[in-house]
Design a protein around this motif. Structure first.
Motif, PDB file in Angstrom:
ATOM      1  N   PRO A 593       0.811  -1.218   0.000  1.00 23.88           N
ATOM      2  CA  PRO A 593       0.000   0.000   0.000  1.00 23.88           C
ATOM      3  C   PRO A 593       0.845   1.270   0.000  1.00 23.88           C
ATOM      4  N   ALA A 594       1.990   1.223   0.649  1.00 20.63           N
ATOM      5  CA  ALA A 594       2.845   2.418   0.686  1.00 20.63           C
ATOM      6  C   ALA A 594       3.349   2.768  -0.705  1.00 20.63           C
ATOM      7  N   VAL A 595       3.810   1.762  -1.460  1.00 16.89           N
ATOM      8  CA  VAL A 595       4.285   1.997  -2.824  1.00 16.89           C
ATOM      9  C   VAL A 595       3.143   2.500  -3.704  1.00 16.89           C
ATOM     10  N   ALA A 596       1.943   1.935  -3.521  1.00 15.94           N
ATOM     11  CA  ALA A 596       0.790   2.357  -4.317  1.00 15.94           C
ATOM     12  C   ALA A 596       0.445   3.815  -4.034  1.00 15.94           C
ATOM     13  N   LEU A 597       0.467   4.197  -2.770  1.00 13.95           N
ATOM     14  CA  LEU A 597       0.138   5.576  -2.407  1.00 13.95           C
ATOM     15  C   LEU A 597       1.188   6.542  -2.942  1.00 13.95           C
ATOM     16  N   VAL A 598       2.464   6.187  -2.807  1.00 10.74           N
ATOM     17  CA  VAL A 598       3.531   7.032  -3.324  1.00 10.74           C
ATOM     18  C   VAL A 598       3.413   7.188  -4.837  1.00 10.74           C
ATOM     19  N   SER A 599       3.095   6.103  -5.529  1.00  6.51           N
ATOM     20  CA  SER A 599       2.957   6.144  -6.984  1.00  6.51           C
ATOM     21  C   SER A 599       1.882   7.130  -7.407  1.00  6.51           C
ATOM     22  N   ILE A 600       0.757   7.121  -6.709  1.00  7.58           N
ATOM     23  CA  ILE A 600      -0.339   8.028  -7.052  1.00  7.58           C
ATOM     24  C   ILE A 600       0.064   9.482  -6.797  1.00  7.58           C
ATOM     25  N   VAL A 601       0.742   9.736  -5.693  1.00  5.43           N
ATOM     26  CA  VAL A 601       1.169  11.101  -5.392  1.00  5.43           C
ATOM     27  C   VAL A 601       2.146  11.600  -6.455  1.00  5.43           C
ATOM     28  N   LEU A 602       3.075  10.743  -6.885  1.00  2.25           N
ATOM     29  CA  LEU A 602       4.035  11.148  -7.911  1.00  2.25           C
ATOM     30  C   LEU A 602       3.330  11.458  -9.227  1.00  2.25           C
ATOM     31  N   ASN A 603       2.351  10.647  -9.595  1.00  3.33           N
ATOM     32  CA  ASN A 603       1.608  10.922 -10.824  1.00  3.33           C
ATOM     33  C   ASN A 603       0.848  12.233 -10.737  1.00  3.33           C
ATOM     34  N   LEU A 604       0.269  12.506  -9.579  1.00  4.74           N
ATOM     35  CA  LEU A 604      -0.466  13.758  -9.405  1.00  4.74           C
ATOM     36  C   LEU A 604       0.469  14.959  -9.500  1.00  4.74           C
ATOM     37  N   LEU A 605       1.680  14.838  -8.952  1.00  3.42           N
ATOM     38  CA  LEU A 605       2.651  15.928  -9.071  1.00  3.42           C
ATOM     39  C   LEU A 605       3.015  16.175 -10.531  1.00  3.42           C
ATOM     40  N   SER A 606       3.208  15.100 -11.270  1.00 10.99           N
ATOM     41  CA  SER A 606       3.560  15.226 -12.693  1.00 10.99           C
ATOM     42  C   SER A 606       2.441  15.890 -13.479  1.00 10.99           C
ATOM     43  N   ILE A 607       1.212  15.446 -13.257  1.00  7.86           N
ATOM     44  CA  ILE A 607       0.074  16.015 -13.984  1.00  7.86           C
ATOM     45  C   ILE A 607      -0.167  17.460 -13.567  1.00  7.86           C
ATOM     46  N   GLY A 608      -0.005  17.758 -12.275  1.00  6.48           N
ATOM     47  CA  GLY A 608      -0.166  19.131 -11.810  1.00  6.48           C
ATOM     48  C   GLY A 608       0.828  20.073 -12.457  1.00  6.48           C
ATOM     49  N   ALA A 609       2.084  19.615 -12.608  1.00  7.72           N
ATOM     50  CA  ALA A 609       3.095  20.440 -13.277  1.00  7.72           C
ATOM     51  C   ALA A 609       2.727  20.677 -14.732  1.00  7.72           C
ATOM     52  N   ALA A 610       2.178  19.650 -15.393  1.00 10.88           N
ATOM     53  CA  ALA A 610       1.740  19.820 -16.784  1.00 10.88           C
ATOM     54  C   ALA A 610       0.586  20.807 -16.870  1.00 10.88           C
ATOM     55  N   TYR A 611      -0.351  20.758 -15.916  1.00  8.89           N
ATOM     56  CA  TYR A 611      -1.441  21.736 -15.877  1.00  8.89           C
ATOM     57  C   TYR A 611      -0.881  23.154 -15.732  1.00  8.89           C
ATOM     58  N   GLY A 612       0.104  23.308 -14.857  1.00 10.80           N
ATOM     59  CA  GLY A 612       0.689  24.630 -14.658  1.00 10.80           C
ATOM     60  C   GLY A 612       1.354  25.154 -15.918  1.00 10.80           C
TER      61      GLY A 612
END
Length: 776
Positions: A593-612
């Motif tokens: 679960p820890a790896v899964a949660l970290v993976s989702i947070v990293l993807n959200l950071l990447s997509i957020g940067a693209a939105y910016g």
């Protein structure tokens, strides 16, 4: 020969292991049958699309626009396209009032006469020179507007439109000092359609050669580079065939075809890269071709299946919007990923088995030797080693950088682009629409109010309804500029279509406020009495003595408004579905679960940067001259949601691939930091190569003319670039290093599997790194 026989015997042994390994093993043993079966599937898909009878499904627009469309569909007849011709002096400084300018009046008379001489092509010609033509003169008195309808039947509309346009151009040639600028329903739709066709021709012209060149550099071999092209091409062709069959039940539009092509090439190349890289590593470790493919199926094959299922299920989140436009897109995208996934575990290992060591033949000079070896990336290994020594410093710096990039997204404003925002004013019709908007606001594409009887189909013929419609003229004058002249009404079957120009025919704040004024105030005030007669509730759904009327507002502004509203309302459901689903799939795949949660947070950071980046470039207007667009103060309404789903799915390909490499080493006995360095070093090269190809494919959209495609190209390219470098190269190793023993706590594997295979690969990699570089 004995060695080969033993290898074959091991592959053909007891039916054990994962399903992917068994399927790939069968394909390797029956390679001719697997290859023939794949091409037979492609042929069947094409034949099925050719012989499938019946009409294809039509899409329904959301909200009030959809209600109006369904009423018009029920009439089995549609409003005639209305065209407008702006008449004004070419030199505004010397322009006189329309009524006092003889040249403008002569040009108008000539134009009206020319249009009326096109027998059967035009109807309902209206001129500012007529007795009641004052509504067709601009408020400043310097411009006139000639309107006409393109006559039917439907199958001759294009021919009649061409005849009318030719008449306008002929009159223009006779009056060079007068500007005759045409824009309307048919001309605006045509210029958009032609722009899309030209854009995709340009995209194909640039993308295919660029993809081939990059594949040759990445693979270093003509034969190896041809494999992903073959898989991608057959996948896309088969998907198009199946999609034509499904189009009888699911609405499919032109955007679906382009997305199928884009995603098909992306996943076809990715999956081929994963397979080829791993097979080369296993052969370099001393395994025979079939043993190497068996191990590849158990490792990279599993990654492909997990990634493919994740992408398919994430794309399914678009269905929560309930929009027909996304149903076809989702179906096509899910189908092309599924077909590519099936091909990667059947025909791909069969092709590699048939080619054997010949897959690396026909090497490209200078790069061939380097690319066909299986050595690890020294650069990425050095980066990963530095990151795991100080994960908090490096990870914190990378996360801070992405958060800074994402800051402009807080001010993102969703707004679709009108034709004059999307295309250049160098296009004559776009320029005509912009000039017409200045003189006659809303006239290029007015709102369409559809009125119909609820119980009595002939209710719209009631004199009270007609008087209520006529009162719209007075209410438009009293709307503080929200509604404008000229207003016209046309009987369509048993419905009535009233054209009401808004303050703007676009999608800006002025247009949206005018639409809300029309829907919430003007129409209830004008039609409320006839709608609520006989004790009805008033407004939409009321009743009158003739059985009641109902009404709905459609048009280009209304469609964009309703579409964006639906997207905004449903976005939280799509986000929740994709995030929850991705979490469950990652937990199942990596048992952490820890790896899964970290993976989702990293993807959200990447997509957020693209939105910016998207907001900073297009909404704020930076780099507009370099990219060739004019900012209009917004971002296309559907693009952020589309980017989220597409990027979340596609980035999982890279993420799962790299994580699986790290997990293999961890379960083989390496400590966390060494597992991270080894996994990044062996997987980063593949991810970088795939990202280069995908970024190049997306970047081609930047050279297209429509601002929508420029936005999509920049947004997707930036996101993939960030994801493959900063996220996978820095943030991921930092996060796993910080998790330490909490990452990948599963049972370590015995010497017959991961430990043995990894030890052989590491030993081979050391040998390869130590020997001198030579050109073959």
């Amino acid at each position: 020969m004995l060695r080969k026989s033993k290898s074959r015997q091991r592959v053909a042994g007891p039916d054990r292991g994962a399903l992917v390994e068994r399927v790939a093993g069968w394909s390797v043993r029956h390679r001719a049958l697997a290859i023939a079966g794949w091409f037979a599937l492609v042929v069947v898909a094409l034949l099925a699309s050719a012989v499938m009878p019946g009409d294809t499904a039509d899409s329904t627009d959301p909200g009030d626009t959809g209600r109006a469309g369904r009423v018009l569909d029920a009439q089995q007849v549609y409003p005639r396209p209305q065209e407008n011709v702006l008449v004004q002096a070419r030199t505004p400084d010397a322009a006189r009032p329309f009524a006092a300018d003889p040249e403008l009046r002569r040009a108008t008379q000539d134009l009206v006469a020319a249009l009326r001489r096109t027998p059967g092509a035009v109807a309902a010609v209206r001129s500012p020179l007529e007795r009641d033509g004052g509504r067709l003169v601009s408020k400043d008195g310097r411009s006139g507007l000639v309107t006409f309808e393109v006559a039917g039947p439907v199958e001759q509309t294009a021919e009649h439109y061409d005849a009318a346009t030719e008449a306008v151009q002929t009159v223009q040639a006779r009056h060079p000092r007068v500007r005759l600028a045409q824009a309307g329903d048919r001309s605006l739709s045509r210029v958009v359609d032609e722009g899309i066709k030209d854009d995709f021709k340009r995209a194909e012209f640039f993308s295919l050669p660029l993809t081939v060149v990059i594949l040759l550099v990445v693979f270093g071999s003509l034969i190896a580079a041809a494999i992903p092209l073959l898989l991608a091409a057959t996948t896309v062709v088969a998907t198009f065939g199946f999609l034509q069959v499904l189009a009888h039940w699911v609405p499919v539009n032109s955007a679906t075809s382009s997305m199928v092509l884009l995603i098909g090439v992306a996943v076809g190349v990715d999956y081929s890269l994963f397979y080829l890289r791993r097979a080369r590593e296993e052969r370099a470790a001393g395994h025979g071709v079939e043993d190497a493919l068996r191990i590849t199926a158990r490792t990279s094959g599993r990654v492909v299946v997990v990634s493919g299922l994740t992408v398919m299920l994430c794309l399914g989140g678009l269905l929560f919007t309930g929009l027909d436009n996304f149903k076809g897109l989702t179906t096509g995208a899910v189908l092309v990923v599924g077909v590519a996934m099936v091909g990667s575990v059947t025909v791909l290992p069969a092709l590699l088995a048939a080619l054997g060591h010949r897959v690396d033949k026909a090497r490209i000079p200078w790069v061939g030797r380097r690319r066909t070896t299986a050595d690890r990336s020294r650069a990425w290994a050095a980066v990963a080693r530095a990151v795991v020594r100080r994960p908090l410093v490096w990870g914190g710096a990378a996360a801070l950088a992405l958060l800074v990039l994402a800051l402009p997204a807080l001010e993102m404003r969703l707004q679709d682009a009108a034709v004059t925002d999307s295309l250049s004013r160098k296009v004559p019709t776009v320029d005509a629409a912009a000039r017409m908007q200045e003189a006659f606001p809303g006239a290029p594409a007015p709102a369409q109010v559809v009125i119909w009887g609820k119980k009595n189909p002939d209710a719209v013929d009631d004199p009270a309804v007609r008087r209520a419609v006529e009162s719209l003229h007075e209410r438009a004058a009293a709307s503080d500029g929200a509604l404008n002249e000229p207003i016209s009404a046309t009987k369509v079957g048993r419905a009535l279509v009233v054209r009401v120009p808004l303050a703007s025919f676009g999608t800006d704040d002025a247009a949206n406020r005018a639409l809300e004024t029309l829907r919430k105030r003007t129409l209830p005030d004008a039609l409320g009495e006839v709608a609520k007669a006989d004790g009805g509730t008033g407004g939409i759904g009321g009743t009158s003595g003739t059985g009641g009327i109902d009404y709905a507002v459609a048009g280009k502004t209304a469609f964009a408004y309703d579409f964006t509203q639906r997207i905004t309302d449903r976005t939280p459901y799509v986000f929740a579905f994709v995030l929850l689903l991705a979490f469950v799939l990652l937990v199942v795949a990596f048992r952490s679960p820890a790896v899964a949660l970290v993976s989702i947070v990293l993807n959200l950071l990447s997509i957020g940067a693209a939105y910016g980046a998207l907001t900073w470039v297009f909404q704020d207007g930076h780099l507009s001259s370099a990219l060739g667009f004019a900012p209009y103060g917004g971002v296309i309404g559907w693009l952020p949601l589309f980017m989220f789903v597409i990027l979340f799915g596609l980035s999982m390909d890279y993420h799962i691939f790299v994580l699986s490499r790290i997990r293999e080493r961890r379960l083989a006995g390496a400590d966390v930091r060494e597992a991270v360095v080894g996994g990044i070093a062996s997987g980063a090269g593949v991810v970088t190569s795939a990202a280069v190809i995908m970024t190049a494919a997306f970047s081609v959209f930047v050279v297209l003319s429509a601002i929508e495609y420029k936005m999509m190209g920049v947004g997707l390219a930036v996101a993939i670039l960030i994801d493959a470098t900063l996220v996978r190269g820095v943030l991921l190793p930092a996060a796993i290093a910080l998790l330490g023993q909490r990452a990948f706590q599963g049972r370590r594997q015995g010497p017959d599997h991961a430990a043995r295979d990894q030890a052989a690969r590491d030993q081979a990699a050391d040998v390869v790194a130590a020997r001198p570089r030579q050109l073959s």
